[in-house]
Design a protein around this motif. Structure first.
Motif, mmCIF file in Angstrom:
data_model
loop_
_atom_site.group_PDB
_atom_site.id
_atom_site.type_symbol
_atom_site.label_atom_id
_atom_site.label_comp_id
_atom_site.label_asym_id
_atom_site.label_seq_id
_atom_site.Cartn_x
_atom_site.Cartn_y
_atom_site.Cartn_z
ATOM 1 N N MET A 93 -106.295 32.973 75.578
ATOM 2 C CA MET A 93 -107.168 33.109 76.736
ATOM 3 C C MET A 93 -107.098 31.844 77.569
ATOM 4 S SD MET A 93 -111.156 34.327 76.849
ATOM 5 C CE MET A 93 -111.972 32.836 76.249
ATOM 6 N N GLY A 94 -106.986 32.014 78.879
ATOM 7 C CA GLY A 94 -106.917 30.865 79.766
ATOM 8 C C GLY A 94 -107.117 31.295 81.203
ATOM 9 N N VAL A 95 -106.918 30.367 82.111
ATOM 10 C CA VAL A 95 -107.099 30.606 83.536
ATOM 11 C C VAL A 95 -105.845 30.171 84.282
ATOM 12 C CG1 VAL A 95 -108.429 30.024 85.597
ATOM 13 C CG2 VAL A 95 -109.599 30.273 83.398
ATOM 14 N N PHE A 96 -105.325 31.056 85.114
ATOM 15 C CA PHE A 96 -104.233 30.713 86.017
ATOM 16 C C PHE A 96 -104.807 30.414 87.390
ATOM 17 C CE2 PHE A 96 -101.727 32.984 82.845
ATOM 18 C CZ PHE A 96 -100.556 32.222 82.804
ATOM 19 N N LEU A 97 -104.303 29.346 88.017
ATOM 20 C CA LEU A 97 -104.714 28.977 89.374
ATOM 21 C C LEU A 97 -103.477 28.996 90.264
ATOM 22 C CD1 LEU A 97 -106.258 26.818 87.175
ATOM 23 C CD2 LEU A 97 -107.680 26.623 89.217
ATOM 24 N N LEU A 98 -103.543 29.770 91.341
ATOM 25 C CA LEU A 98 -102.426 29.902 92.269
ATOM 26 C C LEU A 98 -102.786 29.291 93.606
ATOM 27 C CD1 LEU A 98 -101.911 32.152 90.098
ATOM 28 C CD2 LEU A 98 -100.801 33.470 91.900
ATOM 29 N N LYS A 99 -101.888 28.486 94.131
ATOM 30 C CA LYS A 99 -102.073 27.944 95.471
ATOM 31 C C LYS A 99 -101.822 29.039 96.509
ATOM 32 C CE LYS A 99 -101.105 23.040 94.853
ATOM 33 N NZ LYS A 99 -100.366 21.900 95.421
ATOM 34 N N THR A 100 -102.184 28.761 97.738
ATOM 35 C CA THR A 100 -101.961 29.692 98.845
ATOM 36 C C THR A 100 -100.482 30.095 98.896
ATOM 37 O OG1 THR A 100 -103.730 28.689 100.134
ATOM 38 C CG2 THR A 100 -102.108 29.995 101.347
ATOM 39 N N GLY A 101 -100.234 31.391 98.915
ATOM 40 C CA GLY A 101 -98.866 31.892 99.016
ATOM 41 C C GLY A 101 -98.070 31.873 97.734
ATOM 42 N N ALA A 102 -98.658 31.410 96.631
ATOM 43 C CA ALA A 102 -97.923 31.315 95.363
ATOM 44 C C ALA A 102 -97.857 32.675 94.660
ATOM 45 C CB ALA A 102 -98.580 30.292 94.449
ATOM 46 N N SER A 103 -96.886 32.804 93.767
ATOM 47 C CA SER A 103 -96.700 34.044 93.016
ATOM 48 C C SER A 103 -96.344 33.733 91.572
ATOM 49 C CB SER A 103 -95.572 34.893 93.619
ATOM 50 O OG SER A 103 -95.876 35.331 94.920
ATOM 51 N N ILE A 104 -96.744 34.630 90.687
ATOM 52 C CA ILE A 104 -96.189 34.663 89.332
ATOM 53 C C ILE A 104 -95.181 35.796 89.351
ATOM 54 C CG2 ILE A 104 -96.655 35.034 86.895
ATOM 55 C CD1 ILE A 104 -99.421 33.891 87.295
ATOM 56 N N PRO A 105 -93.890 35.490 89.174
ATOM 57 C CA PRO A 105 -92.847 36.507 89.375
ATOM 58 C C PRO A 105 -92.994 37.690 88.421
ATOM 59 C CG PRO A 105 -91.914 34.292 89.177
ATOM 60 C CD PRO A 105 -93.342 34.191 88.770
ATOM 61 N N LEU A 106 -92.324 38.773 88.761
ATOM 62 C CA LEU A 106 -92.319 39.973 87.935
ATOM 63 C C LEU A 106 -91.840 39.630 86.526
ATOM 64 C CD1 LEU A 106 -92.687 43.051 87.810
ATOM 65 C CD2 LEU A 106 -90.320 43.274 88.622
ATOM 66 N N HIS A 107 -92.687 39.927 85.537
ATOM 67 C CA HIS A 107 -92.385 39.562 84.158
ATOM 68 C C HIS A 107 -92.988 40.597 83.216
ATOM 69 C CE1 HIS A 107 -96.387 38.001 85.025
ATOM 70 N NE2 HIS A 107 -96.632 38.015 83.721
ATOM 71 N N ASP A 108 -92.605 40.543 81.947
ATOM 72 C CA ASP A 108 -93.089 41.536 80.992
ATOM 73 C C ASP A 108 -93.950 40.907 79.906
ATOM 74 O OD1 ASP A 108 -91.213 40.219 79.449
ATOM 75 O OD2 ASP A 108 -89.990 41.979 79.012
ATOM 76 N N HIS A 109 -94.531 41.787 79.067
ATOM 77 C CA HIS A 109 -95.412 41.391 77.962
ATOM 78 C C HIS A 109 -95.050 42.262 76.758
ATOM 79 C CE1 HIS A 109 -97.455 40.702 81.802
ATOM 80 N NE2 HIS A 109 -97.992 39.635 81.251
ATOM 81 N N PRO A 110 -93.939 41.962 76.076
ATOM 82 C CA PRO A 110 -93.432 42.870 75.040
ATOM 83 C C PRO A 110 -94.442 43.112 73.913
ATOM 84 C CG PRO A 110 -91.801 41.197 75.604
ATOM 85 C CD PRO A 110 -93.084 40.787 76.247
ATOM 86 N N GLY A 111 -94.822 44.390 73.726
ATOM 87 C CA GLY A 111 -95.717 44.759 72.644
ATOM 88 C C GLY A 111 -97.104 44.172 72.752
ATOM 89 N N MET A 112 -97.543 43.820 73.946
ATOM 90 C CA MET A 112 -98.794 43.088 74.127
ATOM 91 C C MET A 112 -99.796 43.856 74.976
ATOM 92 S SD MET A 112 -96.681 39.596 74.926
ATOM 93 C CE MET A 112 -98.004 38.489 75.361
ATOM 94 N N HIS A 113 -101.076 43.631 74.695
ATOM 95 C CA HIS A 113 -102.169 44.071 75.552
ATOM 96 C C HIS A 113 -102.548 42.904 76.455
ATOM 97 C CE1 HIS A 113 -103.258 47.850 73.420
ATOM 98 N NE2 HIS A 113 -102.718 47.224 72.396
ATOM 99 N N GLY A 114 -103.156 43.217 77.590
ATOM 100 C CA GLY A 114 -103.588 42.155 78.487
ATOM 101 C C GLY A 114 -104.770 42.572 79.333
#
Length: 253
Positions: A93-114
């Motif tokens: 568990m944690g917190v992601f902080l994104l600046k203006t215009g930032a992105s977390i690219p398309l990615h997967d979560h193998p066998g995971m809940h979220g």
């Protein structure tokens, strides 16, 4: 350690405890096991709906202090940072902080809940799922070098929606909405993130990145959801995520 039922227990602590209960064992076979998991999962989702930035002692950042910059980043701060709250074998568990215009690219979560809950600002989340190619399919594949053909995945765009602090959590499972891209919209943003179990390359749960091949649309007009080709790529050089201190209530598990 604070009493479990104390009114003084922070909502962050209660979320962590509920996550531990929910994910201590994966949903097993059988109606009772599935029912128990869903009951706990709904309790976790309800708690996540309530959490706000102030509960984590987060002060929303201003847009003028949150402009993305090409590397090298101003003062060494990348467009995306992560505040670690806690991690067990069952979840992180944690917190992601994104600046203006930032992105977390398309990615997967193998066998995971979220589960993802926006704390301030606005994000656009685009969710995809991989599809199996039908046996004996003659469907044309995109023109790629032979070395890249093994990285090709036929997929479906399940949804693309915007979330704010007033929205409920975005939920993913091992077989639904498992791949997603997260984009900051109209300014800086932050969201709480739970993954269960955590990423672990040694246990087959490594993070893979993808890009959509727009020239290779494979939409079936008989279906409502758009089908596309994704190709696995290396982590994009423009994406960088580093840690920063978590200022909120301590979590004890």
């Amino acid at each position: 350690m604070m009493p479990a039922d104390s009114a003084m227990t922070s909502i962050v602590q209660r979320i962590a405890r509920q996550a531990l209960v929910t994910f201590k064992s994966p949903p097993g076979l059988g109606e009772d096991a599935g029912k128990s998991f869903m009951e706990n999962h709904n309790k976790l989702k309800s708690l996540m709906t309530e959490v706000r930035a102030a509960d984590l002692k987060l002060v929303p950042r201003r847009a003028k202090d949150s402009s993305p910059r090409a590397p090298p980043y101003h003062h060494g701060v990348p467009p995306v940072t992560y505040m670690h709250i806690c991690e067990t074998d069952q979840f992180s568990m944690g917190v992601f902080l994104l600046k203006t215009g930032a992105s977390i690219p398309l990615h997967d979560h193998p066998g995971m809940h979220g589960m993802l809950k926006v704390l301030y600002g606005k994000v656009r989340i685009s969710c995809f799922d991989g599809l199996e190619r039908p046996s004996g399919s003659t469907q044309a594949t995109p023109p790629l070098p032979p070395a890249q053909m093994g990285a090709l995945r036929r997929s479906v765009l399940r949804s693309s929606a915007e979330f704010t602090e007033e929205s409920g959590p975005c939920v993913l499972s091992p077989d639904r909405d498992n791949l997603h891209q997260i984009d900051a919209v109209d300014g800086p943003t932050a969201f709480m993130d739970i993954l269960a179990p955590p990423y672990d390359p040694d246990d087959g749960r490594d993070c893979h990145y993808y890009k959509v091949l727009p020239e290779a649309d494979v939409t079936n007009t008989e279906q409502k959801e758009k089908q596309v080709w994704l190709v696995e790529i290396s982590q994009p050089p423009s994406f960088r995520c580093e840690g920063e201190p978590y200022p909120g209530p301590e979590v004890c598990l």
